[in-house]
Design a protein around this motif. Sequence first.
Motif, PDB file in Angstrom:
ATOM      1  N   ARG A  24      53.785  63.136  63.831  1.00  0.00           N
ATOM      2  CA  ARG A  24      53.537  63.793  65.115  1.00  0.00           C
ATOM      3  C   ARG A  24      54.549  63.343  66.162  1.00  0.00           C
ATOM      4  NH1 ARG A  24      47.455  63.994  67.142  1.00  0.00           N
ATOM      5  NH2 ARG A  24      48.585  65.193  68.717  1.00  0.00           N
ATOM      6  N   GLU A  31      57.620  62.314  65.590  1.00  0.00           N
ATOM      7  CA  GLU A  31      58.893  62.943  65.260  1.00  0.00           C
ATOM      8  C   GLU A  31      58.905  64.423  65.648  1.00  0.00           C
ATOM      9  OE1 GLU A  31      59.552  62.273  61.140  1.00  0.00           O
ATOM     10  OE2 GLU A  31      59.841  60.106  61.344  1.00  0.00           O
ATOM     11  N   ALA A  32      57.750  65.090  65.445  1.00  0.00           N
ATOM     12  CA  ALA A  32      57.688  66.504  65.813  1.00  0.00           C
ATOM     13  C   ALA A  32      57.802  66.679  67.322  1.00  0.00           C
ATOM     14  CB  ALA A  32      56.383  67.107  65.319  1.00  0.00           C
ATOM     15  N   ARG A  33      57.143  65.814  68.092  1.00  0.00           N
ATOM     16  CA  ARG A  33      57.233  65.902  69.552  1.00  0.00           C
ATOM     17  C   ARG A  33      58.637  65.578  70.042  1.00  0.00           C
ATOM     18  NH1 ARG A  33      51.645  62.730  71.321  1.00  0.00           N
ATOM     19  NH2 ARG A  33      50.194  64.383  70.650  1.00  0.00           N
ATOM     20  N   ALA A  69      61.347  66.086  68.430  1.00  0.00           N
ATOM     21  CA  ALA A  69      62.237  67.203  68.088  1.00  0.00           C
ATOM     22  C   ALA A  69      62.062  68.370  69.046  1.00  0.00           C
ATOM     23  CB  ALA A  69      61.942  67.651  66.647  1.00  0.00           C
ATOM     24  N   GLN A  70      60.879  68.500  69.653  1.00  0.00           N
ATOM     25  CA  GLN A  70      60.645  69.610  70.590  1.00  0.00           C
ATOM     26  C   GLN A  70      61.197  69.329  71.964  1.00  0.00           C
ATOM     27  OE1 GLN A  70      56.425  70.238  70.527  1.00  0.00           O
ATOM     28  NE2 GLN A  70      56.430  71.160  68.463  1.00  0.00           N
ATOM     29  N   LEU A  71      61.461  68.057  72.288  1.00  0.00           N
ATOM     30  CA  LEU A  71      61.997  67.729  73.600  1.00  0.00           C
ATOM     31  C   LEU A  71      63.442  68.230  73.741  1.00  0.00           C
ATOM     32  CD1 LEU A  71      60.631  64.089  74.053  1.00  0.00           C
ATOM     33  CD2 LEU A  71      59.787  66.184  75.127  1.00  0.00           C
ATOM     34  N   PRO A  72      63.824  68.719  74.952  1.00  0.00           N
ATOM     35  CA  PRO A  72      65.215  69.196  75.143  1.00  0.00           C
ATOM     36  C   PRO A  72      66.223  68.051  75.102  1.00  0.00           C
ATOM     37  CG  PRO A  72      63.991  69.173  77.217  1.00  0.00           C
ATOM     38  CD  PRO A  72      63.006  68.832  76.130  1.00  0.00           C
TER      39      PRO A  72
END
Length: 284
Positions: A275, A277-279, A281-284
Amino acid sequence: MTVIDPETQAGWVTEAQAEDDAEDMPLSMRLSIADTLTLGNATCGFMAVYFTTTGILIPHLTGSDESGMARHSAATAVILMLCAAIFDLFDGLVARKLRSSPMGAELDNLSDLISFGLAPAYFVLVYGMVADDAHQRVSALAAIVVLLAVVLRLARFSCVTIRDGMFQGMPSPFGALTVISIVLLELPFVPTLLAIIGVAWLMVSRVEYPKPRGVLAVAMLSWIVVSMGLLAAWAFDAPGGQLLLQTGCALQVVTGAVIPLFATARRVNTFRDNRREARAAQLP
Protein backbone atom coordinates in the motif's frame (compact mmCIF):
# COMPACT_ATOMS: atom_id res chain seq x y z
CA MET A 1 -15.86 -67.57 -33.51
CA THR A 2 -14.14 -64.31 -34.50
CA VAL A 3 -12.40 -64.34 -37.86
CA ILE A 4 -9.40 -62.05 -38.22
CA ASP A 5 -8.51 -60.58 -41.56
CA PRO A 6 -5.26 -62.26 -42.63
CA GLU A 7 -4.05 -59.09 -44.35
CA THR A 8 -4.35 -56.82 -41.35
CA GLN A 9 -4.10 -59.46 -38.60
CA ALA A 10 -5.96 -57.10 -36.29
CA GLY A 11 -5.71 -58.16 -32.68
CA TRP A 12 -2.36 -59.93 -33.07
CA VAL A 13 0.83 -58.58 -31.49
CA THR A 14 4.09 -59.80 -32.95
CA GLU A 15 7.09 -60.70 -30.83
CA ALA A 16 9.01 -57.69 -32.14
CA GLN A 17 6.15 -55.38 -31.20
CA ALA A 18 6.02 -56.89 -27.72
CA GLU A 19 9.74 -56.26 -27.27
CA ASP A 20 9.31 -52.67 -28.44
CA ASP A 21 6.47 -52.15 -26.00
CA ALA A 22 8.61 -53.51 -23.16
CA GLU A 23 11.43 -51.14 -24.07
CA ASP A 24 8.99 -48.22 -24.31
CA MET A 25 7.40 -49.03 -20.93
CA PRO A 26 7.72 -45.92 -18.77
CA LEU A 27 9.91 -45.97 -15.70
CA SER A 28 6.77 -45.22 -13.67
CA MET A 29 6.33 -48.99 -13.34
CA ARG A 30 9.66 -49.29 -11.55
CA LEU A 31 10.19 -48.25 -7.94
CA SER A 32 12.92 -45.75 -7.26
CA ILE A 33 14.81 -45.36 -3.99
CA ALA A 34 12.54 -42.47 -3.07
CA ASP A 35 9.47 -44.64 -3.75
CA THR A 36 10.84 -47.31 -1.42
CA LEU A 37 11.21 -44.74 1.36
CA THR A 38 7.64 -43.62 0.68
CA LEU A 39 6.41 -47.19 1.10
CA GLY A 40 8.28 -47.30 4.40
CA ASN A 41 6.22 -44.28 5.39
CA ALA A 42 2.98 -46.15 4.65
CA THR A 43 4.18 -49.24 6.52
CA CYS A 44 4.95 -47.20 9.65
CA GLY A 45 1.50 -45.62 9.53
CA PHE A 46 -0.20 -49.01 9.28
CA MET A 47 1.84 -50.43 12.16
CA ALA A 48 0.95 -47.38 14.27
CA VAL A 49 -2.72 -48.30 13.80
CA TYR A 50 -1.88 -51.90 14.71
CA PHE A 51 -0.17 -51.01 18.00
CA THR A 52 -2.92 -48.54 18.89
CA THR A 53 -5.46 -51.33 18.44
CA THR A 54 -3.66 -54.25 20.08
CA GLY A 55 -1.99 -52.34 22.90
CA ILE A 56 -4.58 -49.72 23.84
CA LEU A 57 -8.04 -50.44 22.46
CA ILE A 58 -8.26 -54.23 22.90
CA PRO A 59 -6.96 -54.23 26.52
CA HIS A 60 -9.50 -51.52 27.32
CA LEU A 61 -12.37 -53.47 25.75
CA THR A 62 -11.36 -56.67 27.52
CA GLY A 63 -11.05 -54.97 30.90
CA SER A 64 -7.30 -55.39 31.26
CA ASP A 65 -5.65 -53.07 33.78
CA GLU A 66 -2.16 -53.33 32.33
CA SER A 67 -1.43 -49.60 32.09
CA GLY A 68 2.22 -50.29 31.39
CA MET A 69 1.41 -52.16 28.21
CA ALA A 70 -0.92 -49.36 27.09
CA ARG A 71 1.84 -46.83 27.70
CA HIS A 72 4.37 -48.89 25.76
CA SER A 73 1.93 -49.37 22.88
CA ALA A 74 1.02 -45.67 22.77
CA ALA A 75 4.70 -44.74 22.73
CA THR A 76 5.40 -47.32 20.02
CA ALA A 77 2.51 -46.04 17.88
CA VAL A 78 3.71 -42.44 18.13
CA ILE A 79 7.33 -43.43 17.48
CA LEU A 80 6.16 -45.20 14.32
CA MET A 81 4.44 -42.00 13.20
CA LEU A 82 7.69 -40.17 13.86
CA CYS A 83 9.51 -42.76 11.76
CA ALA A 84 6.94 -42.17 9.02
CA ALA A 85 7.78 -38.45 9.22
CA ILE A 86 11.47 -39.29 8.78
CA PHE A 87 10.68 -41.40 5.72
CA ASP A 88 8.53 -38.55 4.38
CA LEU A 89 11.37 -36.10 4.93
CA PHE A 90 14.00 -38.22 3.24
CA ASP A 91 11.96 -39.41 0.27
CA GLY A 92 11.64 -35.80 -0.86
CA LEU A 93 15.37 -35.18 -0.38
CA VAL A 94 16.28 -38.36 -2.24
CA ALA A 95 13.81 -37.59 -5.03
CA ARG A 96 15.49 -34.22 -5.58
CA LYS A 97 18.99 -35.71 -5.58
CA LEU A 98 18.23 -38.87 -7.56
CA ARG A 99 15.60 -39.76 -10.10
CA SER A 100 12.01 -40.10 -9.01
CA SER A 101 9.39 -42.14 -10.83
CA PRO A 102 6.28 -40.35 -12.18
CA MET A 103 4.11 -42.16 -9.65
CA GLY A 104 6.23 -40.88 -6.76
CA ALA A 105 3.88 -37.97 -6.01
CA GLU A 106 0.85 -40.27 -5.93
CA LEU A 107 2.61 -42.75 -3.67
CA ASP A 108 3.61 -39.92 -1.38
CA ASN A 109 0.03 -38.65 -1.05
CA LEU A 110 -1.36 -42.13 -0.41
CA SER A 111 1.30 -42.91 2.19
CA ASP A 112 0.77 -39.56 3.92
CA LEU A 113 -2.95 -40.29 4.07
CA ILE A 114 -2.24 -43.50 5.98
CA SER A 115 0.49 -42.22 8.31
CA PHE A 116 -0.67 -38.65 8.93
CA GLY A 117 -4.39 -38.95 8.28
CA LEU A 118 -5.69 -42.37 9.27
CA ALA A 119 -3.18 -43.11 12.07
CA PRO A 120 -3.62 -39.86 14.08
CA ALA A 121 -7.39 -39.83 13.48
CA TYR A 122 -7.60 -43.39 14.78
CA PHE A 123 -5.45 -42.38 17.77
CA VAL A 124 -7.95 -39.61 18.55
CA LEU A 125 -10.84 -42.07 18.19
CA VAL A 126 -9.26 -44.56 20.59
CA TYR A 127 -8.49 -41.74 23.02
CA GLY A 128 -12.19 -40.95 23.08
CA MET A 129 -12.93 -44.56 23.95
CA VAL A 130 -10.38 -45.07 26.74
CA ALA A 131 -10.09 -41.66 28.43
CA ASP A 132 -12.17 -41.22 31.57
CA ASP A 133 -13.60 -37.77 30.79
CA ALA A 134 -13.88 -38.21 27.00
CA HIS A 135 -17.05 -38.62 24.98
CA GLN A 136 -16.80 -41.37 22.40
CA ARG A 137 -19.15 -39.95 19.76
CA VAL A 138 -17.70 -36.46 19.96
CA SER A 139 -14.19 -37.92 19.73
CA ALA A 140 -15.27 -39.91 16.67
CA LEU A 141 -16.46 -36.66 15.09
CA ALA A 142 -13.12 -34.99 15.88
CA ALA A 143 -11.28 -37.96 14.37
CA ILE A 144 -13.34 -37.62 11.18
CA VAL A 145 -12.53 -33.90 11.05
CA VAL A 146 -8.79 -34.68 11.29
CA LEU A 147 -9.01 -37.35 8.59
CA LEU A 148 -10.99 -35.16 6.19
CA ALA A 149 -8.64 -32.22 6.80
CA VAL A 150 -5.67 -34.35 5.74
CA VAL A 151 -7.60 -35.66 2.70
CA LEU A 152 -8.48 -32.12 1.59
CA ARG A 153 -4.97 -30.84 2.28
CA LEU A 154 -3.32 -33.57 0.24
CA ALA A 155 -5.81 -33.13 -2.61
CA ARG A 156 -5.18 -29.39 -2.69
CA PHE A 157 -1.43 -29.97 -2.61
CA SER A 158 -1.77 -31.98 -5.84
CA CYS A 159 -3.86 -29.31 -7.58
CA VAL A 160 -2.58 -25.94 -6.35
CA THR A 161 0.81 -24.48 -7.17
CA ILE A 162 2.26 -21.93 -4.76
CA ARG A 163 5.62 -20.23 -4.56
CA ASP A 164 8.65 -22.45 -4.21
CA GLY A 165 9.83 -23.37 -0.74
CA MET A 166 6.44 -22.98 0.94
CA PHE A 167 3.44 -25.14 1.85
CA GLN A 168 -0.11 -23.83 1.90
CA GLY A 169 -1.65 -25.00 5.14
CA MET A 170 0.03 -26.88 7.96
CA PRO A 171 1.93 -29.87 6.48
CA SER A 172 0.19 -33.14 7.29
CA PRO A 173 3.19 -34.68 9.19
CA PHE A 174 3.45 -31.58 11.37
CA GLY A 175 -0.31 -31.54 11.86
CA ALA A 176 -0.45 -35.22 12.77
CA LEU A 177 2.31 -34.88 15.38
CA THR A 178 0.62 -31.79 16.81
CA VAL A 179 -2.69 -33.66 17.15
CA ILE A 180 -0.91 -36.54 18.90
CA SER A 181 0.88 -34.08 21.20
CA ILE A 182 -2.44 -32.53 22.19
CA VAL A 183 -3.80 -35.96 23.13
CA LEU A 184 -0.67 -36.90 25.11
CA LEU A 185 -0.86 -33.68 27.11
CA GLU A 186 -3.91 -35.19 28.83
CA LEU A 187 -5.76 -31.89 29.07
CA PRO A 188 -9.49 -31.75 29.90
CA PHE A 189 -11.69 -33.07 27.11
CA VAL A 190 -13.14 -29.78 25.82
CA PRO A 191 -9.77 -27.95 25.43
CA THR A 192 -8.33 -31.10 23.80
CA LEU A 193 -11.23 -31.25 21.35
CA LEU A 194 -11.00 -27.55 20.46
CA ALA A 195 -7.23 -27.75 19.97
CA ILE A 196 -7.57 -30.78 17.67
CA ILE A 197 -10.19 -29.01 15.56
CA GLY A 198 -7.93 -25.94 15.44
CA VAL A 199 -5.07 -28.02 14.05
CA ALA A 200 -7.42 -29.54 11.45
CA TRP A 201 -8.41 -26.03 10.40
CA LEU A 202 -4.77 -24.98 10.09
CA MET A 203 -4.13 -27.93 7.75
CA VAL A 204 -6.78 -26.70 5.29
CA SER A 205 -6.03 -23.00 5.80
CA ARG A 206 -4.04 -20.76 3.48
CA VAL A 207 -1.36 -20.09 6.09
CA GLU A 208 2.07 -20.62 4.54
CA TYR A 209 4.60 -22.94 6.16
CA PRO A 210 8.23 -23.26 5.04
CA LYS A 211 9.30 -26.53 3.49
CA PRO A 212 11.89 -28.49 5.52
CA ARG A 213 15.04 -27.89 3.50
CA GLY A 214 18.61 -27.24 4.52
CA VAL A 215 18.95 -26.09 8.12
CA LEU A 216 15.22 -26.46 8.70
CA ALA A 217 15.33 -30.11 7.61
CA VAL A 218 18.19 -30.78 10.04
CA ALA A 219 16.29 -29.05 12.83
CA MET A 220 13.17 -31.07 12.06
CA LEU A 221 15.12 -34.33 12.04
CA SER A 222 16.80 -33.43 15.33
CA TRP A 223 13.44 -32.63 16.91
CA ILE A 224 12.01 -35.97 15.77
CA VAL A 225 14.95 -37.84 17.31
CA VAL A 226 14.54 -35.89 20.58
CA SER A 227 10.82 -36.68 20.56
CA MET A 228 11.58 -40.38 20.19
CA GLY A 229 13.85 -40.16 23.23
CA LEU A 230 11.14 -38.42 25.25
CA LEU A 231 8.62 -41.08 24.29
CA ALA A 232 11.02 -43.87 25.22
CA ALA A 233 11.69 -42.26 28.61
CA TRP A 234 7.95 -41.99 29.21
CA ALA A 235 7.27 -45.56 28.07
CA PHE A 236 9.86 -47.05 30.42
CA ASP A 237 8.75 -44.80 33.30
CA ALA A 238 12.13 -43.11 33.62
CA PRO A 239 12.53 -40.48 36.35
CA GLY A 240 10.93 -37.31 35.08
CA GLY A 241 9.78 -39.08 31.92
CA GLN A 242 6.20 -37.85 32.24
CA LEU A 243 7.32 -34.25 32.72
CA LEU A 244 9.77 -34.45 29.82
CA LEU A 245 7.09 -35.84 27.51
CA GLN A 246 4.57 -33.18 28.45
CA THR A 247 7.21 -30.49 27.94
CA GLY A 248 7.99 -31.83 24.48
CA CYS A 249 4.30 -32.05 23.59
CA ALA A 250 3.75 -28.50 24.82
CA LEU A 251 6.63 -27.25 22.66
CA GLN A 252 5.14 -29.02 19.64
CA VAL A 253 1.73 -27.41 20.23
CA VAL A 254 3.21 -23.96 20.89
CA THR A 255 5.26 -24.19 17.70
CA GLY A 256 2.16 -25.14 15.74
CA ALA A 257 0.36 -22.09 17.14
CA VAL A 258 3.22 -19.60 16.76
CA ILE A 259 4.02 -20.27 13.08
CA PRO A 260 0.59 -19.06 11.87
CA LEU A 261 1.01 -15.90 13.96
CA PHE A 262 4.35 -15.15 12.30
CA ALA A 263 2.87 -15.95 8.89
CA THR A 264 -0.08 -13.61 9.52
CA ALA A 265 2.21 -10.83 10.72
CA ARG A 266 4.37 -11.26 7.61
CA ARG A 267 1.32 -11.01 5.34
CA VAL A 268 0.10 -7.90 7.13
CA ASN A 269 3.52 -6.25 6.80
CA THR A 270 3.66 -7.19 3.11
CA PHE A 271 0.20 -5.72 2.58
CA ARG A 272 1.21 -2.48 4.29
CA ASP A 273 4.41 -2.24 2.25
CA ASN A 274 2.46 -2.73 -0.97
CA ARG A 275 0.00 0.00 0.00
CA ARG A 276 2.85 2.41 0.78
CA GLU A 277 4.47 1.67 -2.58
CA ALA A 278 1.16 2.16 -4.37
CA ARG A 279 0.59 5.52 -2.65
CA ALA A 280 4.14 6.62 -3.38
CA ALA A 281 3.66 5.75 -7.05
CA GLN A 282 0.49 7.87 -7.22
CA LEU A 283 2.21 10.96 -5.83
CA PRO A 284 3.35 13.53 -8.48
